[in-house]
Write an enzyme that holds these catalytic residues in place. Sequence first.
Site, PDB file in Angstrom:
ATOM      1  N   GLU A   1      33.345  41.474  34.250  1.00  0.00           N
ATOM      2  CA  GLU A   1      33.586  42.790  34.826  1.00  0.00           C
ATOM      3  C   GLU A   1      32.624  43.030  35.991  1.00  0.00           C
ATOM      4  O   GLU A   1      31.623  42.316  36.136  1.00  0.00           O
ATOM      5  CB  GLU A   1      33.352  43.863  33.758  1.00  0.00           C
ATOM      6  CG  GLU A   1      34.281  43.747  32.537  1.00  0.00           C
ATOM      7  CD  GLU A   1      35.685  44.290  32.791  1.00  0.00           C
ATOM      8  OE1 GLU A   1      36.146  44.274  33.960  1.00  0.00           O
ATOM      9  OE2 GLU A   1      36.326  44.724  31.825  1.00  0.00           O
TER      10      GLU A   1
ATOM     11  N   HIS B   1      37.961  41.752  38.355  1.00  0.00           N
ATOM     12  CA  HIS B   1      37.295  40.846  37.414  1.00  0.00           C
ATOM     13  C   HIS B   1      37.964  39.478  37.430  1.00  0.00           C
ATOM     14  O   HIS B   1      39.147  39.351  37.736  1.00  0.00           O
ATOM     15  CB  HIS B   1      37.213  41.439  36.001  1.00  0.00           C
ATOM     16  CG  HIS B   1      38.481  41.515  35.218  1.00  0.00           C
ATOM     17  ND1 HIS B   1      38.925  42.672  34.638  1.00  0.00           N
ATOM     18  CD2 HIS B   1      39.401  40.579  34.895  1.00  0.00           C
ATOM     19  CE1 HIS B   1      40.060  42.431  34.000  1.00  0.00           C
ATOM     20  NE2 HIS B   1      40.374  41.173  34.141  1.00  0.00           N
TER      21      HIS B   1
ATOM     22  N   ASP C   1      38.636  32.566  28.636  1.00  0.00           N
ATOM     23  CA  ASP C   1      38.031  33.692  27.917  1.00  0.00           C
ATOM     24  C   ASP C   1      38.814  33.993  26.640  1.00  0.00           C
ATOM     25  O   ASP C   1      39.871  33.409  26.398  1.00  0.00           O
ATOM     26  CB  ASP C   1      37.937  34.938  28.817  1.00  0.00           C
ATOM     27  CG  ASP C   1      39.260  35.279  29.514  1.00  0.00           C
ATOM     28  OD1 ASP C   1      40.297  34.698  29.161  1.00  0.00           O
ATOM     29  OD2 ASP C   1      39.243  36.132  30.416  1.00  0.00           O
TER      30      ASP C   1
ATOM     31  N   ASN D   1      40.315  45.580  38.738  1.00  0.00           N
ATOM     32  CA  ASN D   1      38.957  45.892  39.203  1.00  0.00           C
ATOM     33  C   ASN D   1      38.257  44.635  39.737  1.00  0.00           C
ATOM     34  O   ASN D   1      37.036  44.592  39.825  1.00  0.00           O
ATOM     35  CB  ASN D   1      38.129  46.536  38.075  1.00  0.00           C
ATOM     36  CG  ASN D   1      37.940  45.609  36.878  1.00  0.00           C
ATOM     37  OD1 ASN D   1      38.404  44.455  36.882  1.00  0.00           O
ATOM     38  ND2 ASN D   1      37.248  46.079  35.847  1.00  0.00           N
TER      39      ASN D   1
HETATM   40  C1  GLP Z   1      42.778  39.543  31.703  1.00  0.00           C
HETATM   41  C2  GLP Z   1      42.170  38.163  31.741  1.00  0.00           C
HETATM   42  C3  GLP Z   1      41.969  37.708  33.179  1.00  0.00           C
HETATM   43  C4  GLP Z   1      43.217  37.955  33.986  1.00  0.00           C
HETATM   44  C5  GLP Z   1      43.507  39.424  34.024  1.00  0.00           C
HETATM   45  C6  GLP Z   1      44.717  39.796  34.873  1.00  0.00           C
HETATM   46  O1  GLP Z   1      41.842  40.563  31.730  1.00  0.00           O
HETATM   47  N1  GLP Z   1      40.911  38.107  31.065  1.00  0.00           N
HETATM   48  O2  GLP Z   1      41.636  36.330  33.174  1.00  0.00           O
HETATM   49  O3  GLP Z   1      43.038  37.473  35.290  1.00  0.00           O
HETATM   50  O4  GLP Z   1      43.739  39.825  32.689  1.00  0.00           O
HETATM   51  O5  GLP Z   1      45.846  39.864  34.077  1.00  0.00           O
HETATM   52  P1  GLP Z   1      47.295  40.208  34.576  1.00  0.00           P
HETATM   53  O6  GLP Z   1      47.822  38.951  35.190  1.00  0.00           O
HETATM   54  O7  GLP Z   1      48.035  40.570  33.321  1.00  0.00           O
HETATM   55  O8  GLP Z   1      47.203  41.326  35.535  1.00  0.00           O
END
Ligand code: GLP
Length: 248
Positions: A146, A141, A70, A139
């Site tokens: 989302e 995702h 992404d 959440n």
């Molecule tokens: C972002 C990315 C996700 C990732 C999430 C969790 O939103 N788009 O792919 O899994 O963050 O991130 P973190 O590891 O910083 O909690």
Amino acid sequence: MSGLRLEVWPTASDAIASAAGIVTSRLAANPGLVLGLATGSTMVPFYRRLRHAHAEGRMSLAGAAAFGLDEYAGLPDDDPASFRNYLRRHLFDGVDLPLERIFLLDGGTGDAASECRRFEAAIAAAGGIDLQVLGIGTNAHIGFNEPGSAFDSRTRPVELSEATRAANAGAFAGRVVPRRALTMGIGTILGARELLLLATGRGKRAAVAGAVDGPIGPSVPASALRLHPCATIVCDAETARDLVKTTP
Ligand code: GLP
């Protein structure tokens, strides 16, 4: 019946080592592995391990390809908070993956729809993704899908929730977090031959519990992993504490 495999490790560092070991063993079996790569703070020590494995001669990405999961919309490529920059810093600069086999969404494009079509076509041209690495949002995702994202969604522009923007604010050092992003869809993710989701720390407890034990459906995007024939969640005991189905 869910094909979801769950690995619970005593510490985050054990979980990260195991997830990195899965990647290196898949690469050893298939040097032409097509990877999908997530970002986020969870993945920083995971990529560090992969860089070390490469530096020690235990892993090569010379024959592999990689697709970024992404990207924020509207950020220039060289923005320090872009996922392009993140992946370059945390992985690409320290391994031997050829530049021409790195495929990233261009979030700065003026034509998001055709960028997403181009990306899907590139995945198809590469023969599909062999191993998709995922993190999870608080959440639940996956990517930037989302809650509410359809399980058959493809790569597309999306709106970020306030919760996600707040969770990711750290990387923006006081600047405004983008409101939109481009992400592989849940259908795109489910199309990968293998899924590997890494979650560590108490902040991901509820998200992982929802994904593993809750109802399967778009309100919990990560619950889609239970529809995949070859998906693994690797986590630490702290993350797994609320799980009903598995005792750490
Ligand atoms: C972002 C990315 C996700 C990732 C999430 C969790 O939103 N788009 O792919 O899994 O963050 O991130 P973190 O590891 O910083 O909690």
